[in-house]
Motif scaffolding. Structure first.
Motif, PDB file in Angstrom:
ATOM      1  N   SER A 155      44.459 -18.017  18.612  1.00 54.74           N
ATOM      2  CA  SER A 155      43.117 -18.072  18.534  1.00 54.74           C
ATOM      3  C   SER A 155      42.464 -16.892  17.600  1.00 54.74           C
ATOM      4  O   SER A 155      41.484 -16.441  18.025  1.00 54.74           O
ATOM      5  N   VAL A 156      43.173 -16.470  16.605  1.00 54.23           N
ATOM      6  CA  VAL A 156      42.558 -15.339  15.825  1.00 54.23           C
ATOM      7  C   VAL A 156      41.319 -15.969  15.211  1.00 54.23           C
ATOM      8  O   VAL A 156      41.096 -17.085  14.653  1.00 54.23           O
ATOM      9  N   GLY A 157      40.051 -15.189  15.142  1.00 56.40           N
ATOM     10  CA  GLY A 157      39.002 -15.680  14.656  1.00 56.40           C
ATOM     11  C   GLY A 157      39.065 -15.776  13.056  1.00 56.40           C
ATOM     12  O   GLY A 157      39.883 -15.148  12.380  1.00 56.40           O
ATOM     13  N   ASP A 158      37.974 -16.643  12.913  1.00 60.45           N
ATOM     14  CA  ASP A 158      38.171 -17.059  11.041  1.00 60.45           C
ATOM     15  C   ASP A 158      37.694 -15.785  10.448  1.00 60.45           C
ATOM     16  O   ASP A 158      38.203 -15.614   9.204  1.00 60.45           O
ATOM     17  N   ASN A 159      36.855 -14.882  10.872  1.00 60.34           N
ATOM     18  CA  ASN A 159      36.459 -13.611  10.364  1.00 60.34           C
ATOM     19  C   ASN A 159      37.477 -12.538  10.080  1.00 60.34           C
ATOM     20  O   ASN A 159      37.399 -11.735   8.909  1.00 60.34           O
ATOM     21  N   ILE A 160      38.656 -12.674  10.776  1.00 60.22           N
ATOM     22  CA  ILE A 160      39.728 -11.646  10.592  1.00 60.22           C
ATOM     23  C   ILE A 160      40.943 -12.432  10.107  1.00 60.22           C
ATOM     24  O   ILE A 160      42.037 -11.953   9.895  1.00 60.22           O
ATOM     25  N   PHE A 161      40.841 -13.610  10.056  1.00 58.14           N
ATOM     26  CA  PHE A 161      42.207 -14.632   9.852  1.00 58.14           C
ATOM     27  C   PHE A 161      42.956 -14.095   8.453  1.00 58.14           C
ATOM     28  O   PHE A 161      44.215 -14.136   8.393  1.00 58.14           O
ATOM     29  N   PRO A 162      42.424 -14.134   7.356  1.00 55.89           N
ATOM     30  CA  PRO A 162      42.927 -13.651   6.005  1.00 55.89           C
ATOM     31  C   PRO A 162      43.690 -12.237   6.151  1.00 55.89           C
ATOM     32  O   PRO A 162      44.733 -12.196   5.783  1.00 55.89           O
ATOM     33  N   MET A 163      42.904 -11.399   6.734  1.00 51.63           N
ATOM     34  CA  MET A 163      43.498 -10.059   6.628  1.00 51.63           C
ATOM     35  C   MET A 163      44.732  -9.923   7.921  1.00 51.63           C
ATOM     36  O   MET A 163      45.740  -9.492   7.672  1.00 51.63           O
ATOM     37  N   THR A 164      44.536 -10.763   8.917  1.00 50.81           N
ATOM     38  CA  THR A 164      45.677 -11.028   9.907  1.00 50.81           C
ATOM     39  C   THR A 164      46.916 -11.638   9.081  1.00 50.81           C
ATOM     40  O   THR A 164      47.967 -11.116   9.458  1.00 50.81           O
ATOM     41  N   TYR A 165      46.629 -12.629   8.510  1.00 48.35           N
ATOM     42  CA  TYR A 165      47.872 -13.283   7.931  1.00 48.35           C
ATOM     43  C   TYR A 165      48.448 -12.549   6.970  1.00 48.35           C
ATOM     44  O   TYR A 165      49.672 -12.413   6.903  1.00 48.35           O
ATOM     45  N   SER A 166      47.752 -11.789   6.114  1.00 52.40           N
ATOM     46  CA  SER A 166      48.633 -10.901   4.880  1.00 52.40           C
ATOM     47  C   SER A 166      49.146  -9.928   5.775  1.00 52.40           C
ATOM     48  O   SER A 166      50.596  -9.687   5.269  1.00 52.40           O
ATOM     49  N   TYR A 167      48.838  -9.360   6.813  1.00 50.65           N
ATOM     50  CA  TYR A 167      49.516  -8.369   7.555  1.00 50.65           C
ATOM     51  C   TYR A 167      50.948  -9.023   8.183  1.00 50.65           C
ATOM     52  O   TYR A 167      52.043  -8.362   7.872  1.00 50.65           O
ATOM     53  N   LEU A 168      50.589  -9.900   9.069  1.00 47.27           N
ATOM     54  CA  LEU A 168      51.849 -10.394   9.824  1.00 47.27           C
ATOM     55  C   LEU A 168      52.815 -11.045   8.956  1.00 47.27           C
ATOM     56  O   LEU A 168      54.059 -10.877   8.956  1.00 47.27           O
ATOM     57  N   PHE A 169      52.636 -11.599   7.556  1.00 48.16           N
ATOM     58  CA  PHE A 169      53.446 -12.341   6.821  1.00 48.16           C
ATOM     59  C   PHE A 169      54.299 -11.348   6.083  1.00 48.16           C
ATOM     60  O   PHE A 169      55.704 -11.421   5.864  1.00 48.16           O
ATOM     61  N   ILE A 170      53.657 -10.178   5.644  1.00 46.47           N
ATOM     62  CA  ILE A 170      54.404  -8.934   5.230  1.00 46.47           C
ATOM     63  C   ILE A 170      55.360  -8.496   6.281  1.00 46.47           C
ATOM     64  O   ILE A 170      56.512  -8.188   5.850  1.00 46.47           O
ATOM     65  N   ILE A 171      55.015  -8.254   7.415  1.00 44.74           N
ATOM     66  CA  ILE A 171      55.985  -7.815   8.437  1.00 44.74           C
ATOM     67  C   ILE A 171      57.095  -8.533   8.711  1.00 44.74           C
ATOM     68  O   ILE A 171      58.106  -8.027   8.981  1.00 44.74           O
ATOM     69  N   TYR A 172      56.781  -9.944   8.523  1.00 43.21           N
ATOM     70  CA  TYR A 172      57.984 -10.761   8.959  1.00 43.21           C
ATOM     71  C   TYR A 172      58.904 -10.844   7.678  1.00 43.21           C
ATOM     72  O   TYR A 172      60.081 -10.926   7.900  1.00 43.21           O
ATOM     73  N   LEU A 173      58.359 -10.743   6.499  1.00 43.66           N
ATOM     74  CA  LEU A 173      59.415 -10.496   5.466  1.00 43.66           C
ATOM     75  C   LEU A 173      60.256  -9.312   5.592  1.00 43.66           C
ATOM     76  O   LEU A 173      61.528  -9.184   4.840  1.00 43.66           O
ATOM     77  N   GLY A 174      59.759  -8.500   6.419  1.00 45.71           N
ATOM     78  CA  GLY A 174      60.673  -7.019   6.541  1.00 45.71           C
ATOM     79  C   GLY A 174      61.240  -7.122   7.535  1.00 45.71           C
ATOM     80  O   GLY A 174      62.136  -5.985   8.106  1.00 45.71           O
ATOM     81  N   ILE A 175      61.697  -8.142   8.406  1.00 46.52           N
ATOM     82  CA  ILE A 175      62.510  -8.178   9.698  1.00 46.52           C
ATOM     83  C   ILE A 175      63.954  -7.713   9.328  1.00 46.52           C
ATOM     84  O   ILE A 175      64.539  -6.864  10.214  1.00 46.52           O
ATOM     85  N   PRO A 176      64.615  -8.008   8.140  1.00 47.03           N
ATOM     86  CA  PRO A 176      65.963  -7.252   7.810  1.00 47.03           C
ATOM     87  C   PRO A 176      65.903  -5.923   7.791  1.00 47.03           C
ATOM     88  O   PRO A 176      66.938  -5.266   8.305  1.00 47.03           O
ATOM     89  N   CYS A 177      64.901  -5.176   7.376  1.00 46.89           N
ATOM     90  CA  CYS A 177      64.451  -3.946   7.460  1.00 46.89           C
ATOM     91  C   CYS A 177      64.696  -3.176   9.149  1.00 46.89           C
ATOM     92  O   CYS A 177      65.506  -2.193   9.182  1.00 46.89           O
ATOM     93  N   THR A 178      63.851  -3.916   9.828  1.00 49.66           N
ATOM     94  CA  THR A 178      63.654  -3.541  11.023  1.00 49.66           C
ATOM     95  C   THR A 178      65.137  -3.628  11.955  1.00 49.66           C
ATOM     96  O   THR A 178      65.516  -2.600  12.801  1.00 49.66           O
ATOM     97  N   LEU A 179      65.743  -4.688  11.533  1.00 51.60           N
ATOM     98  CA  LEU A 179      67.073  -4.749  12.293  1.00 51.60           C
ATOM     99  C   LEU A 179      68.090  -4.082  11.865  1.00 51.60           C
ATOM    100  O   LEU A 179      69.180  -3.432  12.531  1.00 51.60           O
ATOM    101  N   LEU A 180      68.174  -3.618  10.429  1.00 52.24           N
ATOM    102  CA  LEU A 180      69.125  -2.674   9.891  1.00 52.24           C
ATOM    103  C   LEU A 180      68.976  -1.362  10.780  1.00 52.24           C
ATOM    104  O   LEU A 180      70.128  -0.659  11.105  1.00 52.24           O
ATOM    105  N   TYR A 181      67.874  -0.841  10.776  1.00 52.92           N
ATOM    106  CA  TYR A 181      67.509   0.473  11.088  1.00 52.92           C
ATOM    107  C   TYR A 181      67.926   0.477  12.481  1.00 52.92           C
ATOM    108  O   TYR A 181      68.733   1.375  13.183  1.00 52.92           O
ATOM    109  N   ASN A 182      67.474  -0.529  13.185  1.00 53.54           N
ATOM    110  CA  ASN A 182      67.646  -0.476  14.856  1.00 53.54           C
ATOM    111  C   ASN A 182      69.217  -0.765  15.380  1.00 53.54           C
ATOM    112  O   ASN A 182      69.714  -0.159  16.288  1.00 53.54           O
ATOM    113  N   TYR A 183      70.077  -1.291  14.424  1.00 54.70           N
ATOM    114  CA  TYR A 183      71.361  -1.600  14.957  1.00 54.70           C
ATOM    115  C   TYR A 183      72.205  -0.238  14.704  1.00 54.70           C
ATOM    116  O   TYR A 183      72.922   0.195  15.340  1.00 54.70           O
ATOM    117  N   VAL A 184      71.891   0.506  13.456  1.00 57.04           N
ATOM    118  CA  VAL A 184      72.612   1.493  13.163  1.00 57.04           C
ATOM    119  C   VAL A 184      72.306   2.621  14.110  1.00 57.04           C
ATOM    120  O   VAL A 184      72.879   3.235  14.781  1.00 57.04           O
TER     121      VAL A 184
END
Length: 450
Positions: free
Chosen positions: A122-151
């Motif tokens: 239920s993300v509001g339309d007024n913040i949807f574009p900003m929220t989308y760009s933030y979350l999309f990039i975070i998801y692209l970085g999942i391998p980086c997150t898991l790499l550090y956490n496993y080590v």
């Protein structure tokens, strides 16, 4: 350096281990807070709400991956405590293969489903574009997150909490510099904050992996240890998946809570974002104690010392109670002032500060429950009973969802601010007798095999 926790005073070893974990967590939360500070002060309250609106769904996915990394470390710590180094290295190698597959699948699926996920929240339309760009990039970085956490979890399983801390310091400093560069100089907005986070995690993960590979001779595999064993993979997954599910199930309850907050408007979302960042920051010492207890329990389980396990867990819980009582009072008395870290005092901000302070005050009343919940739950996982510990996550989800779905429509924000406490209470009431039951099984098993 590797460090055995099977000899010496339990609480001294656990605190020594936990201090480095705590410092690492604080630095991690520090750069998370700096994300919010830079975004809130540079881009405004709506951008802060956009970043905060994704916190629960980030935890749903990233928490699952980090839970798997923690679960994979349990048999590693047990084999290290038993001085069975050959099988320890087999577990580590199989873990790398499984982590790579999981990271690839999560990155593809989550990045393609970013839009539907945000609509579900239920993300509001007024913040949807900003929220989308933030979350999309975070998801692209999942391998980086898991790499550090496993080590990091491999090293902590061996009793080394110092090295992960040092690389987190590097990551934190790098993240702050990149935040300022990408947001204030390049004007990349919320996407710049996300890119700064994953880039700093990626660099830290690669460097820590290279350091571990070069300096830890005990991890160097022999030729006969490199074959694939389904039994080894099955053991890892039996530990990792329940722990991952525990994080994700808890996150589902948080998503329901986030959705209820978002539906109230951006003022409430901004307040919830600020308070949540402070909550996670203040939880860091308890999480560190839990991590120390889990490693201590795992190593001593491998060393066949159940009485030492009991002693260490009791002492750690007492330390946790002292901390949570003090920090709970801070939340009750200083919630409004702490929120000013994120927002410049000005027109329209007073209401946000009030909402945030109210949420923190209500959390402070039940903050002490976390000393029992987190430490005992992670100790249960250290014994190898991740499947039983995951039920605590189910209870947390149930309690949060009930408050937000059935009480919030009638009582609004006044109900939502009690959702966390309801979840903690239910999970704590469950996990304490479960740990007692697991300890009894461990004692009987070790006695029969003596």
């Amino acid at each position: 350096m590797v460090h055995s926790m099977t000899q010496g005073k339990p609480i001294r070893l656990i605190l020594s281990f936990s201090i480095m974990v705590l410092l690492g967590d604080l630095f991690q939360q520090f750069y998370n807070i700096m994300d919010a500070v830079i975004v809130g002060r540079s881009l405004g309250p709506e951008a802060l709400a956009a970043v905060g609106a994704t916190s629960s769904v980030q935890f749903l996915i990233l928490g699952f991956g980090m839970g798997i990394c923690m679960g994979f470390a349990i048999p590693i710590s047990q084999r290290f405590g038993a001085q069975d180094y050959s099988n320890m290295r087999r577990y580590i190698r199989h873990g790398w293969i499984l982590i790579a597959v999981i990271a690839a699948l999560f990155t593809i699926v989550c990045s393609l489903q970013t839009g539907p996920i945000l609509r579900l929240l239920s993300v509001g339309d007024n913040i949807f574009p900003m929220t989308y760009s933030y979350l999309f990039i975070i998801y692209l970085g999942i391998p980086c997150t898991l790499l550090y956490n496993y080590v990091a979890n491999i090293l902590r399983a061996l009793g080394d909490s110092r090295t992960p801390f040092l690389f987190l310091v590097l990551s934190a400093c790098m993240n702050i510099v990149l935040d300022l560069l990408f947001i204030r100089v390049f004007h990349w907005g919320c996407g710049g904050a996300a890119f700064a986070t994953i880039l700093s995690q990626g660099v830290s993960g690669v460097l820590s992996f290279l350091y571990m590979r070069r300096h830890y001779r005990i991890l160097r595999m022999e030729p006969d240890e490199k074959g694939w064993r389904f039994s080894t993979a099955k053991k890892l997954l039996s530990m990792g998946i329940p722990m991952g599910l525990q994080f994700s199930i808890t996150a589902i309850g948080m998503m329901v809570m986030q959705s209820s907050i978002n539906a109230l408007g951006s003022d409430y979302s901004s307040a919830f974002t600020a308070a949540s960042r402070l909550k996670v920051f203040l939880m860091a010492p308890i999480n560190a104690l839990g991590s120390g207890a889990s490693t201590f329990v795992g190593q001593n389980y491998g060393a066949r010392k159940p009485e030492r396990i009991r002693q260490g867990v009791v002492q750690t819980v007492l330390c946790g109670v002292v901390y949570t009582v003090i920090s709970g009072l801070i939340m009750i008395l200083l919630g409004r002032r702490l929120t000013l870290i994120f927002l410049a005092n000005g027109e329209g901000v007073a209401q946000i500060l009030g909402h945030s302070a109210y949420y923190m005050r209500c959390m402070g009343y039940a903050w002490w429950l976390l000393a029992f919940l987190i430490i005992i739950r992670m100790s249960t996982q250290g014994l190898g009973y991740s499947d039983l510990a995951v039920m605590g996550g189910i209870m947390e989800m149930t309690a949060r969802s009930f408050v937000c779905l059935f009480l919030a429509p009638r009582f609004g924000y006044d109900a939502i601010v009690w959702a966390d406490q309801s979840a903690w209470l239910m999970a704590t009431v469950y996990i304490i007798p479960v740990f007692v039951y697991c300890m009894k099984k461990v004692r009987n098993r070790l006695a029969k095999s003596s």
